[in-house]
Design a protein around this motif. Structure first.
Motif, short mmCIF file in Angstrom:
data_model
loop_
_atom_site.label_atom_id
_atom_site.label_comp_id
_atom_site.label_asym_id
_atom_site.label_seq_id
_atom_site.Cartn_x
_atom_site.Cartn_y
_atom_site.Cartn_z
N ASN B 13 -43.28 -23.82 -61.98
CA ASN B 13 -42.56 -22.65 -62.50
C ASN B 13 -42.33 -22.68 -64.02
OD1 ASN B 13 -42.21 -21.18 -60.07
ND2 ASN B 13 -40.59 -22.60 -59.49
N GLN B 18 -47.21 -19.67 -66.90
CA GLN B 18 -47.40 -18.47 -66.08
C GLN B 18 -47.94 -17.33 -66.94
OE1 GLN B 18 -43.45 -18.11 -64.41
NE2 GLN B 18 -44.07 -19.06 -62.47
N PHE B 22 -51.56 -15.55 -66.68
CA PHE B 22 -51.59 -14.09 -66.56
C PHE B 22 -52.54 -13.50 -67.59
CE2 PHE B 22 -49.93 -10.05 -68.16
CZ PHE B 22 -49.88 -9.28 -67.01
N PHE B 51 -50.03 -10.39 -59.01
CA PHE B 51 -49.67 -11.55 -59.84
C PHE B 51 -48.40 -12.24 -59.32
CE2 PHE B 51 -52.60 -10.00 -63.15
CZ PHE B 51 -53.20 -11.20 -63.47
N TYR B 52 -47.47 -11.42 -58.84
CA TYR B 52 -46.26 -12.02 -58.27
C TYR B 52 -46.61 -12.89 -57.07
CZ TYR B 52 -41.67 -12.52 -56.16
OH TYR B 52 -40.53 -13.05 -55.62
N PHE B 55 -48.24 -16.14 -58.28
CA PHE B 55 -47.27 -17.13 -58.78
C PHE B 55 -46.37 -17.67 -57.65
CE2 PHE B 55 -47.95 -14.82 -62.92
CZ PHE B 55 -48.68 -15.84 -63.49
N SER B 56 -46.11 -16.80 -56.70
CA SER B 56 -45.25 -17.25 -55.59
C SER B 56 -45.97 -18.24 -54.70
CB SER B 56 -44.81 -16.05 -54.75
OG SER B 56 -44.12 -15.15 -55.54
#
Lengths: 427, 183
Positions: B13, B18, B22, B51-52, B55-56
């Motif tokens: 994280n 990130q 992106f 994208f969420y 990353f998740s």
């Protein structure tokens, strides 16, 4: 041009025909979502950590003889009800709860012949339950107790008290595995009980040679103490409040959610009708929620604004509670009124370097009038479970502002309150 | 750019990583999404959710496939989810077809080569939603019918049906245009 080239060209054309959204626009939303996710994760972890800490606290407190919680259970000679079961939250003690427990002036010794612990003078007085027990009664009590031995995992040591003609039996449950430890613990805990709870009457005779008249005097003194027992108890509390992150869409360009919040504190004035029934008056302070965010998007400047609102509430609450000591359950029903003092606490924060912090700026008046100038009525219905003297309480609140909470409380005298709240603000 | 390192940091994280990830993949993913969702608002939503989701779930990426392939699958799934959520389109029609069913579109390749690119773009964008999805997945992404069926949650036969319908559309348009020009 062959088929493969044509497909590649077509693919390129399809991809470039429409303008893709700007990366910054997309990133703004993702960033916000990721941060919210991280916050939620932290919130869950911290909640878990707190719960674990609370459980550890209870576990350690229950197992530590030197702690403030009494570790011995003195059985009721008549109905074998542990004293604490009558009094799960330290309420007013009635006659049945009166108990005499050993004190420390003269050390207890182990009788070499009988292998029994001979305590100089330990007299158990039950004003509501008749005179001191005789040797015959002792035997029946012992046989009853024997059956309990099979069920109980705690060490049980019998203490025989000889007082001329009468013999009084007291069964002492304790966790230490040796008798010396037991005696030490008895001394410590007796002291704690006498200091902490004025309602428990204790009569101690220092010497075997004292006559029974003195005992009678002490007994009458205990009765007078009993009569003076207070019906009012004041309990302070300190709460930690957690708010669930709750974004939601509203018509137009504005939406709001509450964030991680902070604390509550106050005093509870309990009036006890009897040890099992009470009414509590709650006068407190709660800061809830700590923030509200308004995200306003101006289509021309593409500007995003966050406005933060602190809410300070005075709590006035009334709650009725009924305890079922045998089942270790409490039912409660109540009403809370929070008087909002939120109007003056509006501040602004910046986001993406666009908006300047401005403490003076107020919310639009109509918004204030609509949402913050009224008193909130919260309905509270709860169910509490007792284990020993610790409480797990699950409450449900419902009010005009759509607030619901689950409350966990430990220790009835000064408890920690964990609130998990939803705050929905409608526009 | 050390993608391996960035992925590792994203699993922890790290916000800067990130953002770097992106930025690195945004353009490619936007192109893919635009093929499925030409509407910029829809595309933005898909990119957002995609994208969420990346990353998740980046912790679940074990490196068995290429990272870009893994990401592409996520975005395609998000795009299909978006298309399916759009109520204005007709719902999925599950069909049972024989694998050897002849649709009579043998000269589709010829039509594809001879038609103008702009004409083809218009035809593809005008295709019904499932025909468009299957055409995109099969022709541009190179997915097999089995894989398409898995992604779209329908049978392989249905996938074949939609692909051939799309090809038929292209062929028909070509025939029409040819007929008009010959007149």
């Amino acid at each position: 041009m062959n088929l493969q080239d044509k497909i590649a060209l077509l693919k390129k054309e399809l991809e470039s025909k429409n303008m893709a959204p700007k990366a910054d626009e997309v990133w703004g939303n993702i960033d916000r979502k990721l941060k919210a996710r991280l916050r939620k994760k932290k919130l869950i972890l911290s909640s878990l950590a707190l719960i674990i800490l609370a459980i550890c606290y209870i576990a350690v407190n229950n197992g530590n003889p030197a702690s403030n919680e009494p570790q011995i259970h003195v059985d009721d000679a008549v109905n074998h009800q542990p004293v604490r079961e009558h009094n799960p939250v330290g309420l007013k003690t009635d006659q049945k709860n009166l108990a005499i427990v050993p004190l420390n002036e003269n050390k207890a010794e182990i009788d070499q012949h009988t292998q029994r612990i001979a305590v100089p003078r330990i007299i158990r007085h039950m004003p509501g339950n008749g005179p001191l027990k005789t040797a015959d009664e002792k035997e029946s009590s012992a046989s009853k107790q024997g059956s309990e031995d099979n069920l109980s995992m705690v060490l049980k040591t019998r203490l025989n008290m000889h007082d001329g003609e009468n013999t009084v039996d007291t069964d002492v449950h304790a966790s230490p595995k040796n008798e010396t430890g037991l005696i030490d613990m008895l001394e410590k805990d007796t002291r704690v009980v006498t200091e902490k709870n004025e309602n428990i009457s204790v009569i101690v005779e220092d010497s075997v040679k004292k006559d029974e008249n003195k005992i009678a005097d002490k007994n009458s003194k205990a009765d007078s103490i009993q009569q003076k027992t207070k019906r009012y108890v004041i309990r302070p509390y300190l709460g930690i409040v957690f708010n669930q992150l709750k974004p939601f869409s509203v018509p137009g360009k504005t939406y709001a959610y509450s964030l991680f919040s902070n604390y509550s504190a106050g005093l509870l004035l309990d009036y006890h009708f009897n040890p099992h029934t009470m009414v509590s008056l709650n006068l407190g302070y709660i800061k809830l929620p700590s923030k509200i965010e308004f995200l306003q998007k101006d289509s021309t400047s593409n500007e995003e604004i966050i406005k933060v609102l602190n809410t300070n509430n005075l709590i006035l609450g009334l709650e009725f509670s009924r305890f079922n000591a045998r089942k270790n359950i409490c039912y409660n029903l109540g009403h809370q009124v929070t008087v909002s003092g939120r109007k003056r606490n509006f501040i602004e924060q910046e986001m993406n370097g666009k908006v300047i912090y401005n403490q003076q700026k107020q919310l639009p008046q109509d918004f204030q009038d609509k949402y913050f100038s009224k008193i909130d009525f919260l309905f509270n219905a709860g169910l509490s479970f007792y284990h020993d003297r610790s409480i797990l309480r699950i409450n449900y609140y419902q009010g005009l502002r759509d607030v619901s909470r689950t409350t966990v409380l430990f220790n009835p005298h000064a408890f920690i309150q964990l609130n998990y709240a939803y705050q929905l603000f409608r526009f | 750019l050390d993608i391996e390192k960035i992925i590792k940091e994203c699993k922890g994280n790290v916000q800067q990583s990130q953002r770097a990830l992106f930025d690195f993949f945004y353009e490619d993913m936007a192109k893919i999404v635009m093929r499925y969702c030409p509407n910029p608002d829809d595309a933005k939503e898909v990119l957002n959710d995609g994208f969420y989701s990346v990353f998740s779930n980046i912790g679940a990426f074990k490196g068995d496939s290429k990272f870009k392939t893994w990401m592409t699958t996520i975005f395609i799934r998000q795009a299909i989810k978006k298309i399916n959520s759009n109520k204005t389109f007709p719902t999925l029609m599950e069909v049972s077809v024989n694998d050897n069913f002849d649709f009579g579109i043998a000269d589709y390749d010829n039509a594809l080569v001879k038609l103008e690119t702009k004409e083809l773009v218009n035809i593809i964008e005008g295709l019904p939603k499932f025909e468009k999805i299957v055409f995109n997945l099969h022709v541009f992404e190179g997915y097999k019918h089995r894989e398409i069926a898995e992604i779209c949650n329908f049978s392989e036969g249905t996938s074949r049906w939609y692909l051939n319908c799309a090809k038929k559309n292209i062929k028909c348009t070509y025939t029409k245009l040819n007929h008009i020009s010959s007149r």
